[in-house]
Design an enzyme around this catalytic site. Structure first.
Site: not given
Ligand code: NDP
Length: 478
Positions: A14, A74, A102, A128, A182, A185-186, A189-190, A454
């Site tokens: 994010g 998130v 994801n 991605s 998406k 895609h993964n 990738e596997y 069958h």
């Molecule tokens: P994470 O999946 O580790 O999630 C952490 C974030 O989620 C933090 O901002 C956390 O807030 C928030 N969060 C968790 N629970 C809650 C809740 N109940 N309410 C509100 N906020 C919540 O972060 P990533 O950045 O790694 O990934 C984000 C998304 O992107 C995921 O869905 C992931 O699968 C996807 N993604 C990730 C990739 C990667 O390379 N990492 C690649 C492509 C997609 P807080 O800080 O308050 O804990």
């Protein structure tokens, strides 16, 4: 002036997506459940663009111009639902909620349905490229309504990766289409990584090449048809020296491949759709086997391998390397053909109307499976949008015709040498199954009719038949 777009969830993905938006000139409102991440973003990167920090979701919504565009980044699953539930009462008709995490495409379908009933737009979007992609230009696979994409598209295409001036972002289709693609895609990738691993394993064991020598082989391969991000980084990993003790890095890494689950989702979904994705399935199984420590320990050094390795000595080094290159490329073509079959089948099942050729263009940049060869997929669907299988396209057909003898030799050598090559051999079996004029499925139908009545169909007559197996073995038509 109000912000044009918002990001909530400022972990690695994010935060980088928000920075990417700001660096591209968009006014971005940012929020995170725990304020610390928001403060850190503003403190470290606030100078990169026009950010508005919001302490809570009402403040985030307040900071936005309408129709509001809010990207949720998130943790997938319940956290996404929690954020949506908190957000929805704060929004007005026409606002756009984008889930860029994801998500499973069936969750996206459910969420899209629920929000559209409230007059809100829900866009499940695949992103991605990991953190690096999120910052510098990811591959973006947005689903959702056309109305939502009309206002969101210009922003997403601007921040996405570009190849030859074309954005790696296309509106995939309604509701769950973006997250399905998406997921695929993964899965691909596997499969890609498994095939690369098999090529490495075979060359290492059959030719006794060192990881450093193998790095050279992959570097060489990366100048031809196989040119791709994954082949490039394979050379990097193989040439890496263990920083702790010296020696090849790959030899000190524990040989248990982990998985976050998107490969498994792909295979499960394909099973539901009835589409054989053996390349991806074998890749998931191979990772599971690698992690199955108890059974591996029980079997290693106990179960016998091939009794003679006499053939090994006769193998010509350069010829075998070239054979493995063909086996890798042919198996990869099969894995992609299977993946595109699954997208086509899902598109038909859910009425998504996905443009298959465009999917290959989305993946040309920004993402993990970016590769020269994706242009060949685009060209195949340009030649024939109704292509029943990529494998019958002229480029694919010729490439495999060129490589198949080598591919067969490699699978045979793997079997004789006792080196596991589930990806190579499953792909070859799929290829031979696909091109067979008669399959032993006829025998299976006979068996099913015998033990379970069958029924079966005939090659020479319409209708459904059954044989009186326990009686006079006469045939009845039903
Ligand atoms: P994470 O999946 O580790 O999630 C952490 C974030 O989620 C933090 O901002 C956390 O807030 C928030 N969060 C968790 N629970 C809650 C809740 N109940 N309410 C509100 N906020 C919540 O972060 P990533 O950045 O790694 O990934 C984000 C998304 O992107 C995921 O869905 C992931 O699968 C996807 N993604 C990730 C990739 C990667 O390379 N990492 C690649 C492509 C997609 P807080 O800080 O308050 O804990």
């Amino acid at each position: 002036e109000k912000a044009e777009i918002a990001v909530t969830g400022l972990a690695v993905m994010g935060r980088n997506l928000a920075r990417n938006l700001a660096r591209n000139g968009f006014r971005v409102a940012v929020h995170n459940r725990s304020q610390g991440r928001t403060d850190a973003l503003i403190e470290e990167f606030g100078h990169e663009g026009d950010f508005t920090a919001a302490a809570d979701l009402p403040a985030l919504v307040e900071a936005l111009e309408t129709p509001r565009k809010i990207i949720i980044m998130v943790k997938a699953g319940e956290p996404t639902d929690a954020v949506i539930d908190e957000l929805v009462p704060l929004l007005d008709k026409g606002d756009i909620v984008i889930d860029a995490g994801n998500a499973h495409f069936l969750d996206t379908r459910r969420r899209e349905q629920a929000l559209s009933e409230k007059g809100l737009n829900f866009v499940g979007s695949g992103v991605s490229g990991g953190e690096e992609g999120a910052l510098n230009g990811p591959s973006i696979m947005p689903g959702g309504s056309k109305e939502a994409y009309d206002s969101l598209g210009p922003i997403l295409t601007k921040i996405s990766a570009h190849v030859n001036g074309e954005p790696c972002c296309v509106h995939v289709g309604p509701d769950g289409a973006g997250h399905f693609v998406k997921m695929l895609h993964n899965g691909i990738e596997y499969a890609d990584m498994q095939l690369i691993a098999e090529a490495y394993d075979l060359l290492r064991h059959v030719l006794d090449l060192s990881p450093a020598e193998l790095a050279g082989v992959f570097r060489e391969w990366n100048t031809g048809d196989l040119e791709s991000f994954l082949i490039e980084i394979t050379a990097d990993v193989l040439s890496q020296v263990d920083p702790t003790h010296g020696g090849p890095f790959v030899d000190v890494v524990l040989d248990q491949a982990e998985q976050k689950g998107t490969g498994r989702w792909t295979v499960q979904s394909a099973l539901d759709l009835g589409i054989p994705v053996s390349g991806m399935a074998e890749a998931v199984f191979a990772r599971s086997l690698s992690g199955d420590v108890v059974r591996r320990e029980a079997a290693a050094g106990v179960l016998p391998g091939p009794s003679s390795s006499s053939e090994k000595a006769d193998i010509d080094r350069d010829a075998f390397i070239e054979d493995v290159r063909h086996a890798l490329y042919s198996s990869k073509l099969v894995a992609y053909a299977q993946g595109f079959d699954a997208i086509r089948a899902a598109s038909e099942q859910y009425d998504w109307n996905v443009d298959l050729g465009a999917m290959a263009t989305i993946w040309r940049g920004g993402c993990i499976i970016r590769a020269r060869f994706l242009d060949r997929i685009k060209e195949a669907y340009d030649r024939n949008p109704q292509l029943p299988s990529l494998l019958v396209d002229e480029y694919f057909k010729d490439a495999i015709a060129n490589g198949q003898d080598a591919w067969r030799r490699v699978v045979a050598t793997a079997a004789t040498a006792g080196v596991p090559a589930p990806g190579f051999s499953a792909a070859l079996s799929y290829y031979d199954g696909l091109r067979a004029e008669r399959l032993p499925a006829a025998l299976i139908q006979g068996l099913r009719d015998l033990f379970g009545a069958h029924t079966y169909k005939r090659v020479d007559a319409e209708g459904t038949f059954h044989l009186e197996w326990s009686g006079d073995r006469s045939e009845t038509k039903s």
